[in-house]
Write an enzyme that holds these catalytic residues in place. Structure first.
Site, PDB file in Angstrom:
ATOM      1  N   SER A  34      26.637 -29.634  52.514  1.00  0.00           N
ATOM      2  CA  SER A  34      25.392 -28.877  52.351  1.00  0.00           C
ATOM      3  C   SER A  34      24.280 -29.748  51.769  1.00  0.00           C
ATOM      4  O   SER A  34      23.153 -29.287  51.604  1.00  0.00           O
ATOM      5  CB  SER A  34      25.623 -27.666  51.450  1.00  0.00           C
ATOM      6  N   ASN A 121      31.181 -23.409  41.353  1.00  0.00           N
ATOM      7  CA  ASN A 121      30.878 -22.016  41.693  1.00  0.00           C
ATOM      8  C   ASN A 121      29.856 -21.395  40.746  1.00  0.00           C
ATOM      9  O   ASN A 121      28.901 -20.754  41.187  1.00  0.00           O
ATOM     10  CB  ASN A 121      32.165 -21.186  41.705  1.00  0.00           C
ATOM     11  N   THR A 166      -7.210   6.437  63.362  1.00  0.00           N
ATOM     12  CA  THR A 166      -5.823   6.898  63.444  1.00  0.00           C
ATOM     13  C   THR A 166      -5.487   6.789  64.925  1.00  0.00           C
ATOM     14  O   THR A 166      -6.361   6.989  65.779  1.00  0.00           O
ATOM     15  CB  THR A 166      -5.652   8.352  62.959  1.00  0.00           C
ATOM     16  N   HIS A 167      -4.272   6.434  65.231  1.00  0.00           N
ATOM     17  CA  HIS A 167      -3.854   6.179  66.626  1.00  0.00           C
ATOM     18  C   HIS A 167      -4.729   5.110  67.285  1.00  0.00           C
ATOM     19  O   HIS A 167      -4.880   5.095  68.500  1.00  0.00           O
ATOM     20  CB  HIS A 167      -3.902   7.462  67.471  1.00  0.00           C
ATOM     21  N   SER A 288      -8.781 -23.540  72.883  1.00  0.00           N
ATOM     22  CA  SER A 288      -7.871 -23.599  74.024  1.00  0.00           C
ATOM     23  C   SER A 288      -8.100 -24.912  74.744  1.00  0.00           C
ATOM     24  O   SER A 288      -9.226 -25.397  74.821  1.00  0.00           O
ATOM     25  CB  SER A 288      -8.147 -22.421  74.952  1.00  0.00           C
ATOM     26  N   LYS A 294     -12.919 -20.395  74.107  1.00  0.00           N
ATOM     27  CA  LYS A 294     -11.978 -19.712  73.223  1.00  0.00           C
ATOM     28  C   LYS A 294     -12.034 -20.179  71.771  1.00  0.00           C
ATOM     29  O   LYS A 294     -12.188 -21.352  71.484  1.00  0.00           O
ATOM     30  CB  LYS A 294     -10.542 -19.918  73.728  1.00  0.00           C
ATOM     31  N   ASN A 296      -9.391 -19.053  68.858  1.00  0.00           N
ATOM     32  CA  ASN A 296      -8.211 -18.195  68.687  1.00  0.00           C
ATOM     33  C   ASN A 296      -7.853 -17.976  67.215  1.00  0.00           C
ATOM     34  O   ASN A 296      -7.896 -18.911  66.421  1.00  0.00           O
ATOM     35  CB  ASN A 296      -7.013 -18.816  69.412  1.00  0.00           C
ATOM     36  N   GLU A 301      -2.213 -14.779  63.660  1.00  0.00           N
ATOM     37  CA  GLU A 301      -1.157 -14.635  64.674  1.00  0.00           C
ATOM     38  C   GLU A 301       0.156 -15.248  64.188  1.00  0.00           C
ATOM     39  O   GLU A 301       1.231 -14.677  64.362  1.00  0.00           O
ATOM     40  CB  GLU A 301      -1.580 -15.299  65.984  1.00  0.00           C
ATOM     41  N   TYR A 328      34.298 -16.288  44.677  1.00  0.00           N
ATOM     42  CA  TYR A 328      33.505 -17.208  45.497  1.00  0.00           C
ATOM     43  C   TYR A 328      34.210 -17.510  46.812  1.00  0.00           C
ATOM     44  O   TYR A 328      35.428 -17.687  46.854  1.00  0.00           O
ATOM     45  CB  TYR A 328      33.257 -18.524  44.740  1.00  0.00           C
ATOM     46  N   GLN A 333      27.779 -20.765  50.843  1.00  0.00           N
ATOM     47  CA  GLN A 333      26.946 -21.940  51.067  1.00  0.00           C
ATOM     48  C   GLN A 333      25.850 -21.638  52.099  1.00  0.00           C
ATOM     49  O   GLN A 333      24.802 -22.283  52.112  1.00  0.00           O
ATOM     50  CB  GLN A 333      27.826 -23.109  51.544  1.00  0.00           C
ATOM     51  N   LYS A 336      21.707 -20.597  51.437  1.00  0.00           N
ATOM     52  CA  LYS A 336      20.554 -21.414  51.068  1.00  0.00           C
ATOM     53  C   LYS A 336      19.489 -21.529  52.144  1.00  0.00           C
ATOM     54  O   LYS A 336      18.305 -21.350  51.870  1.00  0.00           O
ATOM     55  CB  LYS A 336      21.019 -22.795  50.633  1.00  0.00           C
TER      56      LYS A 336
HETATM   57  N1  ARG Z   1      27.943 -26.310  48.170  1.00  0.00           N
HETATM   58  C1  ARG Z   1      28.597 -25.155  47.626  1.00  0.00           C
HETATM   59  C2  ARG Z   1      27.718 -23.922  47.861  1.00  0.00           C
HETATM   60  O1  ARG Z   1      26.611 -24.079  48.249  1.00  0.00           O
HETATM   61  C3  ARG Z   1      28.813 -25.332  46.169  1.00  0.00           C
HETATM   62  C4  ARG Z   1      29.970 -24.584  45.638  1.00  0.00           C
HETATM   63  C5  ARG Z   1      31.214 -25.100  46.226  1.00  0.00           C
HETATM   64  N2  ARG Z   1      32.349 -24.552  45.625  1.00  0.00           N
HETATM   65  C6  ARG Z   1      33.563 -24.695  46.175  1.00  0.00           C
HETATM   66  N3  ARG Z   1      34.550 -24.171  45.557  1.00  0.00           N
HETATM   67  N4  ARG Z   1      33.741 -25.295  47.323  1.00  0.00           N
HETATM   68  O2  ARG Z   1      28.124 -22.810  47.684  1.00  0.00           O
END
Ligand code: ARG
Length: 468
Positions: A34, A121, A166-167, A288, A294, A296, A301, A328, A333, A336
């Site tokens: 990650s 964790n 409205t509408h 454009s 144009k 835009n 948008e 966990y 992971q 993120k």
């Molecule tokens: N990269 C992991 C995450 O984003 C960190 C925690 C990993 N923990 C584990 N027991 N493999 O969640």
């Protein structure tokens, strides 16, 4: 395979290889890593480690010297990362192990002691919360900047009359200031949602360790205090496993984007030749490559379009959590990328809006003309009849006939003569023309929440107080 960076840094010693008899498959290593995206947590990861080390020293698990060396090492690493001289290794999986491995390389044995009483964790859950807390504060600041821009615009255009819809059909005249204050109210609730979400974000998982807590005599209240958390999490299993705070944030972000998308839709319509209500400044538009005429409205948008990904990220996070057993799981992971993407999208959208709104040009004549052409004061005529003794349903019918006549003859109600109007009801007198003007119509809606310019000004004053 595209998207997965297979390590070129063979031979790095992972911290967990003790029980393994073969090295990780190269693709599995890339697939499970990650660091490519979680390295953006580095500052908060180091912040968490500094507090953890200080707490360990306070309770006597680390010596003061060890703690000092760790602190110095982590600070130096932070500098390296900021200067772009830190080498991230895919084989070290994530931001946490990259920093820890580098720390040990720099300071030796003391670096290996930092992870005492902690697990990745509780570490990662802490990092995300610290990071998100800062992002919520940054988002709130941008929201405030946009709200102030709307208040200033509403003040400038408190008496500007436009058709209310409205509408998407002309309904009744409203003031442009009133319309801007409607947007303001939406953002006020968005701000409150982020503030409320922040309370649940600002709880500290550290100390939960892998899932059950730790056998060291840790002082969680002290770590929480150092990190500015409101409290340590009550339950270790819950602390490492749930991501509801990220989902809640994403829900607040989705609502905000939904609001910005609605604003965008209106800006796009209003800036079209057909409406001609506003001019967006050139620096917020593009042209454009084929049609020279144009201009835009790309910014609104794009904001409207980006609303989709933020809502999509919310769905991704909900689905990510829905079937996970405690505590966990590596699934987490995956929290993120959707979260980071939502943050980037929301911050970008707010910034561009806060920059753009003060430069909006309002075409008052076109708005007034549009308000005059759709029988927008028909309700005012009905109310006038009611004030002169006609029952509302009968008044509605009478005015409907007058509008029909107006459509046939190409006249607005205010353009008809008194005799023409009296064909429909004998109670109509000369005074009717006061209520049939746009100014009379808006001024009559003079109560809290109404569109009268005086009420808009009062609402703006209250809003400035509420924002303090
Ligand atoms: N990269 C992991 C995450 O984003 C960190 C925690 C990993 N923990 C584990 N027991 N493999 O969640």
């Amino acid at each position: 395979m595209a998207g997965y960076k297979v390590a070129s840094d063979k031979g790095i010693n992972k911290p967990w290889t003790g029980r393994f008899t073969e090295t990780t498959d190269a693709f599995v290593e890339a697939f499970t890593a990650s660091v490519g995206f979680d390295k953006r947590l580095y500052r908060h990861d180091i912040m968490g480690s500094l507090a953890h080390a200080r707490m360990l020293a306070k309770v006597g698990v680390l010596t003061a010297e060890e703690c000092q060396v760790i602190v110095g090492g982590l600070q130096a690493i932070e500098q390296d990362i900021e200067h772009g001289t830190f080498e991230w290794q895919v084989s070290l999986e994530d931001v946490h192990m990259n920093i820890e491995a580098r720390l040990t390389e720099r300071i030796g044995i003391a670096g290996k002691k930092l992870h005492t009483g902690r697990s990745r964790n509780d570490q990662v859950a802490t990092d995300i919360r610290l990071y998100l807390r800062d992002e919520i504060d940054a988002i709130t600041a941008e929201l405030t900047r946009l709200q102030v821009a709307l208040l200033d615009l509403a003040e400038r255009e408190a008496g500007t009359i436009m058709p209310g819809f409205t509408h998407l059909q002309v309904a009744q005249p409203v003031t442009f200031g009133h319309h801007m204050m409607a947007w303001f109210e939406m953002l006020m609730r968005d701000t409150a949602r982020f503030a409320d979400c922040r309370k649940r974000v600002n709880i500290m998982p550290l100390g939960a360790a892998a899932l059950a807590g730790t056998s060291y005599p840790i002082d969680r209240a002290y770590t929480a205090h150092l990190l500015g958390f409101d409290a340590p999490a009550e339950n270790s299993l819950d602390a490492v496993s749930d991501r509801d705070f990220a989902i809640e944030f994403s829900a607040a972000a989705s609502l905000l984007m939904m609001h910005l998308s609605r604003c965008s839709e209106e800006l796009i319509l209003w800036s079209s030749t057909q409406f001609g209500f506003i001019d967006l400044p050139d620096r917020f538009c593009t042209g454009s490559s084929i049609m020279p005429q144009k201009k835009n409205p790309d910014v609104p948008e794009l904001v409207r379009g980006k609303t989709g990904r933020v809502t999509g990220n919310l769905m991704a996070l909900l689905m990510l959590m829905k079937a996970q057993p405690l505590a966990y799981n590596k699934d987490n992971q995956e929290d993120k990328e959707p979260l980071f993407d939502t943050i980037d999208t929301v911050r970008g959208s707010l910034k561009v809006y806060a920059d753009m709104m003060p430069a909006l040009q309002v075409r008052r004549d076109n708005m007034a003309h549009a308000a005059r052409s759709g029988f927008s004061t028909a309700t005012d005529l009905a109310d006038y009849l009611v004030r002169h003794g006609v029952a509302f349903r009968d008044a509605h019918e009478v005015v409907g006939k007058a509008v029909r006549y107006g459509v046939d003859t190409g006249k607005d109600l205010a353009q008809m003569t008194l005799d023409e109007l009296r064909q429909f009801s004998s109670v109509i007198e000369q005074g009717v023309f006061d209520v049939l003007t746009l100014e009379g119509s808006v001024a009559a809606r003079n109560h809290l929440g109404g569109t009268a310019p005086a009420q808009v000004c009062a609402a703006i004053q209250r809003a400035r107080q509420r924002m303090k």
